[in-house]
Design a protein around this motif. Structure first.
Motif, PDB file in Angstrom:
ATOM      1  N   ALA A   1       3.038   1.108  13.556  1.00 36.36           N
ATOM      2  CA  ALA A   1       2.917   1.683  14.894  1.00 36.36           C
ATOM      3  C   ALA A   1       2.018   2.921  14.876  1.00 36.36           C
ATOM      4  O   ALA A   1       1.206   3.124  15.788  1.00 36.36           O
ATOM      5  N   LEU A   2       2.145   3.735  13.838  1.00 35.52           N
ATOM      6  CA  LEU A   2       1.337   4.948  13.715  1.00 35.52           C
ATOM      7  C   LEU A   2      -0.139   4.602  13.595  1.00 35.52           C
ATOM      8  O   LEU A   2      -0.983   5.183  14.287  1.00 35.52           O
ATOM      9  N   THR A   3      -0.466   3.651  12.741  1.00 33.37           N
ATOM     10  CA  THR A   3      -1.873   3.297  12.542  1.00 33.37           C
ATOM     11  C   THR A   3      -2.425   2.483  13.708  1.00 33.37           C
ATOM     12  O   THR A   3      -3.629   2.500  13.941  1.00 33.37           O
ATOM     13  N   THR A   4      -1.571   1.823  14.451  1.00 36.35           N
ATOM     14  CA  THR A   4      -2.026   1.117  15.646  1.00 36.35           C
ATOM     15  C   THR A   4      -2.343   2.114  16.755  1.00 36.35           C
ATOM     16  O   THR A   4      -3.307   1.935  17.503  1.00 36.35           O
ATOM     17  N   ALA A   5      -1.568   3.155  16.851  1.00 36.58           N
ATOM     18  CA  ALA A   5      -1.756   4.163  17.900  1.00 36.58           C
ATOM     19  C   ALA A   5      -2.983   5.042  17.651  1.00 36.58           C
ATOM     20  O   ALA A   5      -3.539   5.594  18.594  1.00 36.58           O
ATOM     21  N   CYS A   6      -3.397   5.181  16.405  1.00 37.78           N
ATOM     22  CA  CYS A   6      -4.520   6.065  16.078  1.00 37.78           C
ATOM     23  C   CYS A   6      -5.542   5.311  15.218  1.00 37.78           C
ATOM     24  O   CYS A   6      -5.297   5.071  14.030  1.00 37.78           O
ATOM     25  N   PRO A   7      -6.674   4.933  15.796  1.00 39.61           N
ATOM     26  CA  PRO A   7      -7.677   4.175  15.031  1.00 39.61           C
ATOM     27  C   PRO A   7      -8.187   4.909  13.787  1.00 39.61           C
ATOM     28  O   PRO A   7      -8.471   4.273  12.771  1.00 39.61           O
ATOM     29  N   GLN A   8      -8.266   6.246  13.846  1.00 39.63           N
ATOM     30  CA  GLN A   8      -8.727   6.991  12.672  1.00 39.63           C
ATOM     31  C   GLN A   8      -7.751   6.837  11.514  1.00 39.63           C
ATOM     32  O   GLN A   8      -8.156   6.743  10.354  1.00 39.63           O
ATOM     33  N   LEU A   9      -6.461   6.814  11.821  1.00 41.27           N
ATOM     34  CA  LEU A   9      -5.470   6.631  10.754  1.00 41.27           C
ATOM     35  C   LEU A   9      -5.523   5.210  10.197  1.00 41.27           C
ATOM     36  O   LEU A   9      -5.271   5.000   9.013  1.00 41.27           O
ATOM     37  N   ALA A  10      -5.869   4.247  11.039  1.00 39.86           N
ATOM     38  CA  ALA A  10      -6.010   2.866  10.562  1.00 39.86           C
ATOM     39  C   ALA A  10      -7.166   2.769   9.567  1.00 39.86           C
ATOM     40  O   ALA A  10      -7.056   2.099   8.531  1.00 39.86           O
ATOM     41  N   VAL A  11      -8.263   3.459   9.861  1.00 43.90           N
ATOM     42  CA  VAL A  11      -9.413   3.473   8.942  1.00 43.90           C
ATOM     43  C   VAL A  11      -9.030   4.199   7.651  1.00 43.90           C
ATOM     44  O   VAL A  11      -9.350   3.738   6.548  1.00 43.90           O
ATOM     45  N   LEU A  12      -8.329   5.320   7.797  1.00 45.79           N
ATOM     46  CA  LEU A  12      -7.878   6.060   6.619  1.00 45.79           C
ATOM     47  C   LEU A  12      -6.973   5.189   5.751  1.00 45.79           C
ATOM     48  O   LEU A  12      -7.101   5.172   4.520  1.00 45.79           O
ATOM     49  N   ARG A  13      -6.096   4.451   6.383  1.00 45.42           N
ATOM     50  CA  ARG A  13      -5.188   3.550   5.653  1.00 45.42           C
ATOM     51  C   ARG A  13      -5.984   2.562   4.813  1.00 45.42           C
ATOM     52  O   ARG A  13      -5.670   2.331   3.642  1.00 45.42           O
ATOM     53  N   LEU A  14      -7.035   1.999   5.399  1.00 42.38           N
ATOM     54  CA  LEU A  14      -7.873   1.042   4.684  1.00 42.38           C
ATOM     55  C   LEU A  14      -8.556   1.713   3.492  1.00 42.38           C
ATOM     56  O   LEU A  14      -8.565   1.163   2.378  1.00 42.38           O
ATOM     57  N   HIS A  15      -9.106   2.902   3.690  1.00 44.61           N
ATOM     58  CA  HIS A  15      -9.793   3.594   2.593  1.00 44.61           C
ATOM     59  C   HIS A  15      -8.834   3.957   1.459  1.00 44.61           C
ATOM     60  O   HIS A  15      -9.170   3.792   0.284  1.00 44.61           O
ATOM     61  N   VAL A  16      -7.656   4.422   1.792  1.00 46.04           N
ATOM     62  CA  VAL A  16      -6.668   4.780   0.759  1.00 46.04           C
ATOM     63  C   VAL A  16      -6.267   3.536  -0.024  1.00 46.04           C
ATOM     64  O   VAL A  16      -6.178   3.553  -1.254  1.00 46.04           O
ATOM     65  N   ARG A  17      -6.043   2.442   0.689  1.00 43.21           N
ATOM     66  CA  ARG A  17      -5.649   1.194   0.027  1.00 43.21           C
ATOM     67  C   ARG A  17      -6.755   0.697  -0.909  1.00 43.21           C
ATOM     68  O   ARG A  17      -6.504   0.272  -2.033  1.00 43.21           O
ATOM     69  N   GLN A  18      -8.009   0.748  -0.434  1.00 40.70           N
ATOM     70  CA  GLN A  18      -9.131   0.293  -1.265  1.00 40.70           C
ATOM     71  C   GLN A  18      -9.315   1.193  -2.481  1.00 40.70           C
ATOM     72  O   GLN A  18      -9.615   0.700  -3.580  1.00 40.70           O
ATOM     73  N   PHE A  19      -9.128   2.481  -2.312  1.00 42.93           N
ATOM     74  CA  PHE A  19      -9.231   3.401  -3.446  1.00 42.93           C
ATOM     75  C   PHE A  19      -8.140   3.115  -4.468  1.00 42.93           C
ATOM     76  O   PHE A  19      -8.391   3.099  -5.676  1.00 42.93           O
ATOM     77  N   ALA A  20      -6.926   2.876  -3.990  1.00 44.66           N
ATOM     78  CA  ALA A  20      -5.814   2.566  -4.906  1.00 44.66           C
ATOM     79  C   ALA A  20      -6.096   1.276  -5.673  1.00 44.66           C
ATOM     80  O   ALA A  20      -5.839   1.209  -6.880  1.00 44.66           O
ATOM     81  N   GLU A  21      -6.630   0.278  -4.989  1.00 43.18           N
ATOM     82  CA  GLU A  21      -6.976  -0.984  -5.665  1.00 43.18           C
ATOM     83  C   GLU A  21      -8.040  -0.745  -6.740  1.00 43.18           C
ATOM     84  O   GLU A  21      -7.952  -1.290  -7.838  1.00 43.18           O
ATOM     85  N   MET A  22      -9.042   0.074  -6.390  1.00 42.10           N
ATOM     86  CA  MET A  22     -10.096   0.383  -7.349  1.00 42.10           C
ATOM     87  C   MET A  22      -9.515   1.066  -8.590  1.00 42.10           C
ATOM     88  O   MET A  22      -9.875   0.731  -9.716  1.00 42.10           O
ATOM     89  N   MET A  23      -8.584   1.990  -8.379  1.00 40.56           N
ATOM     90  CA  MET A  23      -7.989   2.706  -9.505  1.00 40.56           C
ATOM     91  C   MET A  23      -7.070   1.798 -10.337  1.00 40.56           C
ATOM     92  O   MET A  23      -7.089   1.868 -11.563  1.00 40.56           O
ATOM     93  N   MET A  24      -6.292   0.962  -9.670  1.00 38.75           N
ATOM     94  CA  MET A  24      -5.369   0.088 -10.414  1.00 38.75           C
ATOM     95  C   MET A  24      -6.109  -0.926 -11.276  1.00 38.75           C
ATOM     96  O   MET A  24      -5.657  -1.276 -12.358  1.00 38.75           O
ATOM     97  N   HIS A  25      -7.250  -1.380 -10.795  1.00 39.34           N
ATOM     98  CA  HIS A  25      -8.003  -2.401 -11.525  1.00 39.34           C
ATOM     99  C   HIS A  25      -9.137  -1.802 -12.355  1.00 39.34           C
ATOM    100  O   HIS A  25      -9.989  -2.529 -12.865  1.00 39.34           O
ATOM    101  N   ARG A  26      -9.131  -0.476 -12.451  1.00 37.03           N
ATOM    102  CA  ARG A  26     -10.090   0.255 -13.290  1.00 37.03           C
ATOM    103  C   ARG A  26     -11.537  -0.131 -12.983  1.00 37.03           C
ATOM    104  O   ARG A  26     -12.294  -0.521 -13.865  1.00 37.03           O
ATOM    105  N   ARG A  27     -11.876  -0.019 -11.720  1.00 37.27           N
ATOM    106  CA  ARG A  27     -13.244  -0.308 -11.296  1.00 37.27           C
ATOM    107  C   ARG A  27     -13.940   0.995 -10.912  1.00 37.27           C
ATOM    108  O   ARG A  27     -14.413   1.159  -9.791  1.00 37.27           O
ATOM    109  N   GLY A  28     -14.034   1.922 -11.841  1.00 37.66           N
ATOM    110  CA  GLY A  28     -14.644   3.223 -11.601  1.00 37.66           C
ATOM    111  C   GLY A  28     -16.107   3.138 -11.216  1.00 37.66           C
ATOM    112  O   GLY A  28     -16.643   4.018 -10.548  1.00 37.66           O
ATOM    113  N   GLN A  29     -16.765   2.055 -11.612  1.00 32.59           N
ATOM    114  CA  GLN A  29     -18.172   1.890 -11.270  1.00 32.59           C
ATOM    115  C   GLN A  29     -18.370   1.750  -9.751  1.00 32.59           C
ATOM    116  O   GLN A  29     -19.476   1.941  -9.246  1.00 32.59           O
ATOM    117  N   ASN A  30     -17.303   1.473  -8.992  1.00 34.57           N
ATOM    118  CA  ASN A  30     -17.388   1.330  -7.530  1.00 34.57           C
ATOM    119  C   ASN A  30     -17.106   2.634  -6.788  1.00 34.57           C
ATOM    120  O   ASN A  30     -17.102   2.639  -5.559  1.00 34.57           O
TER     121      ASN A  30
END
Length: 100
Positions: free
Chosen positions: A57-86
């Motif tokens: 509901a929070l990310t639906t109400a605020c588009p900027q938070l939805a974008v932030l959510r996506l960036h945080v998730r992608q960064f976490a995936e990059m770190m978990m899979h050790r893709r520092g080159q990205n």
């Protein structure tokens, strides 16, 4: 105001109206900064169902938070899979979104 009857009589008389009224809505408090930050930083699979719904509901109400959510998730995936080159690509994507 002058009524001389008993309280039981009044309760019996009013009971049908009380049963017909909908229950008062439960008030939901807005999330604290700490709660919202925790939702962003945790793996979505580990969120409680109630927290997941509030986060959605929070990310639906605020588009900027939805974008932030996506960036945080992608960064976490990059770190978990050790893709520092990205990292540079990720940083450019974040800067390109022009978030506050």
């Amino acid at each position: 105001m002058g009524y001389r009857g008993g309280g039981t009589t009044v309760r019996r008389y009013v009971r049908p109206w009380r049963a017909a009224t909908p229950p008062a809505p439960t008030s939901t408090h807005p999330p604290t900064v700490r709660e919202a930050t925790g939702w962003f930083l945790r793996n979505p699979a580990n969120l409680e169902p109630d927290d997941h719904g509030q986060f959605q509901a929070l990310t639906t109400a605020c588009p900027q938070l939805a974008v932030l959510r996506l960036h945080v998730r992608q960064f976490a995936e990059m770190m978990m899979h050790r893709r520092g080159q990205n990292l540079e690509t990720r940083m450019n994507a974040v800067l390109g979104d022009n978030l506050a």
